[in-house]
Structures are given as C-alpha cells and as structure tokens.
Write an enzyme that holds these catalytic residues in place. Structure first.
Site, short mmCIF file in Angstrom:
data_model
loop_
_atom_site.label_atom_id
_atom_site.label_comp_id
_atom_site.label_asym_id
_atom_site.label_seq_id
_atom_site.Cartn_x
_atom_site.Cartn_y
_atom_site.Cartn_z
N ARG A 294 0.82 -1.22 0.00
CA ARG A 294 0.00 0.00 0.00
C ARG A 294 0.85 1.27 0.00
NH1 ARG A 294 -2.49 -3.12 4.03
NH2 ARG A 294 -1.12 -1.96 5.41
N HIS B 15 12.00 9.11 12.97
CA HIS B 15 10.87 8.16 12.81
C HIS B 15 9.51 8.89 12.93
CE1 HIS B 15 9.77 3.62 13.29
NE2 HIS B 15 8.86 4.28 12.58
N GLU C 173 17.10 2.45 17.16
CA GLU C 173 16.49 3.72 17.56
C GLU C 173 16.43 3.81 19.09
OE1 GLU C 173 12.72 4.02 15.55
OE2 GLU C 173 13.66 3.73 13.60
N SER D 68 10.82 2.63 6.14
CA SER D 68 10.19 1.36 6.56
C SER D 68 10.66 0.98 7.97
CB SER D 68 10.48 0.26 5.54
OG SER D 68 11.87 -0.01 5.44
N ARG D 69 11.72 0.20 8.05
CA ARG D 69 12.33 -0.11 9.34
C ARG D 69 13.84 -0.03 9.17
NH1 ARG D 69 8.26 0.95 11.34
NH2 ARG D 69 6.92 -0.28 12.71
C1 GLV Z 1 5.39 3.25 12.08
O1 GLV Z 1 6.56 3.10 11.87
C2 GLV Z 1 4.43 2.22 11.90
O2 GLV Z 1 4.81 1.05 11.67
O3 GLV Z 1 3.23 2.49 11.98
#
Ligand code: GLV
Length: 326
Positions: free
Chosen positions: A157, A285, A268, A238-239
């Site tokens: 998405r 973030h 983090e 993303s991560r």
């Molecule tokens: C933020 O990083 C989320 O995964 O919603």
C-alpha cells in the site's frame, strides 16, 4: 460485570479514549516519554488488554508476566516489536493499524527524497546561520528529481502511494516485490516490474517499503550498494534494520551512493554517527506523524481492543487463530 482492565503505554488522543471508555477500564501512561520496561511489566500483570507503541517489545518475557492478557494492540502498522507466534501460543490476539497511514507515510518518503536531492538541510542550516553572503551560481546545487527514475522496493500500500505521487514529477517508476500485482495495477500506476538487481542499477532514487521480516533484515547490504549508481539516493521510511547501517555508512563514505534520506534506524533512538553527514537527511521516525493520521492510528488500536472485549473480531487481528479457541 467489571470492565476489562487495559494498560495503554501512552495517553493516546481524546477520541481514542472515548472509544475505549465505554467498555474498558484503561490505565494510561501519561508521564513524559516512554514507560520504563519494569513499569510495563508491572502494569500488565493484572491486565487483560495492552495498547502499546512500537517502542514496547511484546515478547515472551512480557507475556509471562501477563497471564490474563487477551489482546496486545499495537499503535503502528509495523509489528516487528510483537512476537506474534508467542502471542498465539498464549492465546493473546495481536493487532496493528494498517491502511490509515499509507498516504501520510508516502508524503514523508517524498519529503526526504526531495530534501536530500535539493540539499534542504544544508540550505536551511546556511539560511539560519547568518553566514549566507549572497546568491551564487553554484551554491548548494543539488540534483533534479523530475524526470528521473524512482525504484520502489516493496510494492504494498505505501509503495504504491509513493509511486502515484511520481507522475507529477514526470518520473519513470520501477518496482520490485516478491509478489507481483495484477497487470492492471501496473498499468494504472504506470510502473514496471524489475528484478532487484536491475532496479538497483537503474534507479536514481530508491525508496524502501518492505516490512521487517527475517528475510528483509539487512536486505540493503554492501553488494546492494555496489550495484547502485554513484549518483543514486536511498530513502528509507520502513524499518531501520532493513538496511545494514554500517554498510550504508561505508557506501556513503566511499561515494558508492550519493546520499540518503532516513526516517528509521537499526537501534532507535541511536543514530550511527557515520550517518550524520551533509548528504544524509535524518528524521526521527516521524513518517506517519500527522495529527490526522496518528489520531486515526490510536482510534484503530482502541477499536481493536473494544471489538475483542465485546465479543467481536478485532478488525486488524494478526493471529485470527486465537479467536477460534477463545
Ligand atoms: C510506524 O513506523 C508504523 O509502523 O506504523
């Protein structure tokens, strides 16, 4: 009947509290910052519900302390902080907040992309410093965004929302994903599929939108950076652990890539000192951090909790198998 007891590791927003108040007795963590781990472990002892942020690990250690827990509702779409298998083993429903943050996160991927391409952080620092002497022809020249090739890694998405925004910039958009969408989707979004290596070689900007899974951990490693253009930029919302941060620092230092726009990090809130460079735009973030979206995320977590305690299926349950046995 007493209402089920829930611990929320954040004060949430009023609208989310209203959703919860009818059917749950919620204790909110309202002190500044995140609750210490010991506090969370203490709080969950008697609770049937937990509403948590991605800063809280819901793992075996926590679940062991929470024998009455029936739901762990994450206020985030990514749920790598939750050991879903451990939750399932203990009959705890785990939920997340998909869908509501796609556009906001896509906006922010573009924010980073444009900021790093056009050297906004450096320009802002100069503008605020009092040292800006004059307009100059070659001052802070960046690179064009329009007309370039955007490579999207992870075409879910959020990746698609990022792709949609590219048409205004007359960009060519290519993507890679383990699962290819129907041809109509590619046509509608004007995107072309590429194998990963081809995408790396062709893209001027690469925006990462995969979830953190065992198979995506360290996905962007040295060999990947070697395949990228030396003029290309990496954007990650993303991560952090999808990128091998030490390899990224090495690639930036040796000029294997031109720069990066980062919202997420391996450990983090620690940020690798090697990332604090002029050609890297750093954010803490905040890709989903619009008031509208964060409010919706809190409401969705609340709705998942209320659903479970009123005998309904939580709309975003990640382990529906636990519902069958309860
Ligand atoms: C933020 O990083 C989320 O995964 O919603």
């Amino acid at each position: 009947m007493p209402k089920p007891k829930v611990f929320a590791t954040h004060g949430l927003f009023d609208v989310a509290r209203q959703i919860l108040q009818k059917s749950c007795d919620v204790q909110y963590w309202t002190k500044p910052g995140r609750p210490p781990r010991e506090e969370v472990l203490q709080q969950v002892k008697e609770k049937e519900g937990l509403i948590c942020l991605l800063t809280e690990k819901v793992n075996e250690d926590l679940l062991r302390e929470a024998p009455n827990l029936r739901i762990a509702a994450n206020v985030a779409v990514g749920f790598d902080n939750i050991d879903v298998a451990a939750c399932t083993k203990r009959g705890v429903a785990a939920t997340n907040t998909p869908g509501v943050l796609d556009e906001t996160t896509a906006d922010f991927a573009w924010t980073l992309l444009m900021a790093v391409a056009r050297r906004l952080s450096e320009g802002e620092a100069l503008a605020r410093s009092g040292n800006w002497k004059n307009w100059d022809l070659d001052q802070l020249v960046g690179t064009d965004v329009w007309g370039k090739t955007l490579g999207i890694v992870g075409f879910g998405r959020i990746g698609r929302a990022v792709a949609r925004r590219a048409s205004g910039f007359q960009m060519k958009v290519i993507y890679t994903d383990a699962v290819r969408p129907a041809e109509e989707v590619e046509k509608e979004l004007k995107v072309e599929f590429r194998e990963m290596n081809a995408l790396l070689a062709e893209s001027d900007f690469i925006s990462v939108h995969v979830p953190l899974l065992p198979e995506t951990r360290g996905l962007f490693d040295s060999p990947k950076f070697y395949r990228m253009k030396p003029t290309a930029f990496l954007i990650n919302t993303s991560r952090g652990s999808v990128v091998d941060e030490a390899a990224l620092v090495a690639a930036l230092e040796s000029g294997k890539i031109a720069g990066a726009g980062l919202d997420v990090y391996e450990n983090e809130p620690f940020i690798h000192p090697g990332l604090k460079r002029a050609n890297v735009v750093l954010a803490p973030h905040i890709a989903s951090a619009s008031l509208e979206t964060r409010t919706k995320m809190a409401c969705i977590a609340a709705e998942n909790v209320v659903a479970l305690f009123t005998g309904k299926r939580p709309p975003n349950v990640l382990n529906p198998e636990v519902l069958k046995v309860s």
